[in-house]
Design an enzyme around this catalytic site. Structure first.
Site, PDB file in Angstrom:
ATOM      1  N   GLU A 121      16.204  -6.476  -8.032  1.00  0.00           N
ATOM      2  CA  GLU A 121      15.417  -5.613  -8.905  1.00  0.00           C
ATOM      3  C   GLU A 121      14.276  -4.987  -8.111  1.00  0.00           C
ATOM      4  OE1 GLU A 121      13.709  -5.730 -13.411  1.00  0.00           O
ATOM      5  OE2 GLU A 121      13.200  -7.440 -12.137  1.00  0.00           O
ATOM      6  N   GLU A 149      12.651 -12.993 -21.434  1.00  0.00           N
ATOM      7  CA  GLU A 149      13.252 -11.702 -21.100  1.00  0.00           C
ATOM      8  C   GLU A 149      12.860 -11.413 -19.658  1.00  0.00           C
ATOM      9  OE1 GLU A 149      13.771  -7.036 -22.375  1.00  0.00           O
ATOM     10  OE2 GLU A 149      11.956  -8.089 -22.939  1.00  0.00           O
ATOM     11  N   CYS A 156      12.367  -3.046 -17.577  1.00  0.00           N
ATOM     12  CA  CYS A 156      13.364  -4.091 -17.294  1.00  0.00           C
ATOM     13  C   CYS A 156      14.791  -3.552 -17.411  1.00  0.00           C
ATOM     14  CB  CYS A 156      13.171  -5.265 -18.247  1.00  0.00           C
ATOM     15  SG  CYS A 156      11.634  -6.162 -18.001  1.00  0.00           S
ATOM     16  N   LYS A 189      -1.282 -14.309 -23.548  1.00  0.00           N
ATOM     17  CA  LYS A 189      -1.770 -14.145 -22.176  1.00  0.00           C
ATOM     18  C   LYS A 189      -1.215 -12.819 -21.657  1.00  0.00           C
ATOM     19  CE  LYS A 189      -1.958 -14.480 -17.598  1.00  0.00           C
ATOM     20  NZ  LYS A 189      -1.581 -13.298 -16.803  1.00  0.00           N
ATOM     21  N   GLY A 217       8.962 -11.129 -17.956  1.00  0.00           N
ATOM     22  CA  GLY A 217       8.518 -10.914 -16.586  1.00  0.00           C
ATOM     23  C   GLY A 217       9.672 -11.097 -15.624  1.00  0.00           C
ATOM     24  N   SER A 218       9.348 -11.420 -14.410  1.00  0.00           N
ATOM     25  CA  SER A 218      10.368 -11.543 -13.369  1.00  0.00           C
ATOM     26  C   SER A 218      11.177 -12.822 -13.537  1.00  0.00           C
ATOM     27  CB  SER A 218       9.716 -11.532 -11.987  1.00  0.00           C
ATOM     28  OG  SER A 218       8.988 -12.723 -11.767  1.00  0.00           O
ATOM     29  N   THR A 219      12.380 -12.805 -13.000  1.00  0.00           N
ATOM     30  CA  THR A 219      13.244 -13.985 -13.072  1.00  0.00           C
ATOM     31  C   THR A 219      12.644 -15.151 -12.308  1.00  0.00           C
ATOM     32  OG1 THR A 219      15.217 -12.637 -13.387  1.00  0.00           O
ATOM     33  CG2 THR A 219      15.557 -14.849 -12.503  1.00  0.00           C
ATOM     34  N   VAL A 230       9.447 -15.931 -11.836  1.00  0.00           N
ATOM     35  CA  VAL A 230       8.391 -16.548 -12.641  1.00  0.00           C
ATOM     36  C   VAL A 230       8.990 -17.206 -13.876  1.00  0.00           C
ATOM     37  CG1 VAL A 230       6.253 -16.136 -13.919  1.00  0.00           C
ATOM     38  CG2 VAL A 230       6.658 -14.949 -11.760  1.00  0.00           C
ATOM     39  N   GLY A 231      10.061 -16.634 -14.413  1.00  0.00           N
ATOM     40  CA  GLY A 231      10.743 -17.272 -15.544  1.00  0.00           C
ATOM     41  C   GLY A 231      11.206 -18.676 -15.212  1.00  0.00           C
TER      42      GLY A 231
END
Length: 496
Positions: free
Chosen positions: A397, A267, A301, A192, A245-247, A249-250
């Protein structure tokens, strides 16, 4: 800030006159809805791709599951699988010019950077993991328990169906980082790509098909992260999800994955420190610090977004980075003079500008930059001086061309400031004292440390983060381990 404009390339650039479709099973598929893909350097539409729904996601997972269960890929002889991965690398190299133009225009990075670095490196990743295909092996030992003797060994097998959710900042390379080891391990995959930059991942699907990868082994589904990514993370027939991706969304991915307790690697975000000691080569440190934050417009990142400098040389270093910021050529990805492109979207530009304004309100000094420009989504390379650890611009970030600078007095203070972030992805240490460099490196709570270099990644070395920067390690042998399961076998030798 004058923005260098695009120079004409041709009447038919490689992103036009194409029917961009998803790859599901053995077919190219469209959808009832579509999404426009934007050139961030102009704000104009360059392509239209399908907007997948749940039915497309389920179909892609079903195709991957059927391919895996049939053994069409992971049971294939290892040398045949290796040849296919190597052929993917060759085809990336053969089409590198077209791929690089599409990548540059879709993502915004200067074409020369993409063509010379990111595209050849994606091919190298596939070659590296092609070399691992026939080396996936367990270990054996003899074991005595009481009076019985056992031959014990381990089996290494693919985890199954892997969902690979990739970011928009280096689309093809990030897809390679995940797909190459997953395929080398024998998994079937659903990729995706980020909704903002799907084009080169669709080109990768074409290449994989031409290279001879069996149908259903590599599927690519385009669409919204919440709909497509969320369904993949929660899908009961997905055995593994790898996300970059972002934390925030993680965290969503982790929550969604709990249904069948699928394996997860992440990551995530970073707020990487660049620590410059008083004995550093100042010119090298200035150049390295500027590259660490302004490369890819800071949309990396591991970007060196926190500059932590010894008091004795603070002004010299900050002035030097500011000088680079003011003289950097900012422009469209296809302009050969461009050294930094735009940020990815109007929304991202608003976010970055908000952090700059927040830093100034909190008392930071605007040393360089701080303005936006257009058309396109451009921001001047920005240096914020006299910052403090508690400022939002320092703690969160930004993912843009903005560096915050502060001083330290002692090595212990430097380490404490570097480790004060909730992130732990990367760092760099700049000093001529080799012993001090290694002592400091061992104390930094990050997954990757550069000594007199920042942000260097290589396919042979693992990369990943401590703390809120993620779980697991990509690249190197460790990247292959993410997609493998281990079974222990005990064989009693005196059994009757």
């Amino acid at each position: 800030m004058p923005v260098l404009r695009q120079e004409s390339t041709s009447d038919a650039p490689p992103w036009k006159h194409r029917d961009w479709r998803m790859r599901i099973g053995g077919t190219w598929q469209s959808a009832d809805a579509s999404r426009e893909v934007i050139d961030p350097g102009t704000g104009t539409v360059i392509a239209t791709v399908p907007e997948a729904g749940i039915t497309h996601v389920d179909a892609s997972v079903a195709a991957a599951r059927s391919a895996f269960d049939s053994g069409v890929w992971h049971v294939m002889p290892a040398d045949d699988r290796a040849r296919i991965l190597w052929r993917i690398a060759d085809l990336i190299d053969e089409r590198a010019d077209d791929i690089a133009v599409v990548e540059a225009v879709n993502q915004g990075s200067p074409l020369q950077d993409v063509r010379a670095g990111l595209i050849p490196e994606a091919a190298r990743v596939f070659r590296y993991y092609a070399g691992w295909v026939d080396k996936v092996a367990g270990r054996a030992a003899r074991l005595r328990v009481d009076v019985s003797e056992f031959l014990t060994y381990t089996l290494r097998s693919p985890v199954g169906v892997a969902a690979l959710i990739t970011p928009w900042n280096s689309p093809l390379l990030m897809a390679a980082w995940k797909a190459a080891p997953a395929l080398a391990a024998g998994c079937s995959c659903v990729v995706k790509p980020a909704e903002l930059t799907p084009l080169t991942t669709l080109m990768l699907a074409e290449i994989a098909q031409e290279a001879g990868l069996p149908e259903g082994v590599l599927n690519v589904v385009t669409g919204d992260g919440v709909t497509v990514g969320g369904r993949l993370a929660a899908h009961p027939d997905v055995d593994k999800v790898a996300f970059t991706g972002s934390t925030s969304v993680g965290r969503d991915v982790v929550r969604a994955a709990t249904g069948n307790l699928k394996k997860v690697s992440l990551e995530l975000g970073g707020k990487s420190p660049v620590v410059v000691f008083a004995d550093a080569d100042v010119d090298a440190a200035i150049d390295g610090a500027a590259r660490a934050i302004f490369s890819n417009a800071g949309q990396v990142c591991t970007a060196g977004s926190r500059l932590i400098v010894a008091e004795e040389i603070y002004q010299e270093v900050v002035d030097g980075v500011a000088r680079v910021a003011r003289t950097l050529n900012v422009g469209h990805s296809l302009d050969p003079r461009s050294e930094m492109g735009p940020v990815i979207s109007a929304e991202q530009r608003r976010t970055v500008m908000g952090y700059i304004e927040s830093g100034i309100r909190d008392g930071a000094t605007l040393v360089a930059g701080g303005q936006e420009a257009g058309p396109g989504f451009f921001i001047e390379p920005t240096v914020l001086g006299d910052t403090r650890p508690e400022m939002r611009a320092v703690t969160e970030e930004i993912f843009g061309p903005v560096v915050t600078a502060m001083t330290f007095g002692s090595p212990d203070e430097a380490v404490a400031l570097a480790n004060s972030s909730r992130y732990g992805l990367a760092a760099s240490v700049w000093t001529r004292d080799v012993g001090a460099a290694h002592r400091v490196a061992s104390r930094l709570r990050v997954g990757r440390v550069g000594i007199n270099v920042h942000g260097l990644a290589d396919v042979t070395m693992p990369t990943g983060g401590f703390k809120e920067s993620g779980w697991g390690r990509e690249l190197g042998p460790e990247g292959l381990d993410l997609f493998l399961e281990t079974t222990s076998v005990f064989n009693r030798l005196d059994a009757r």
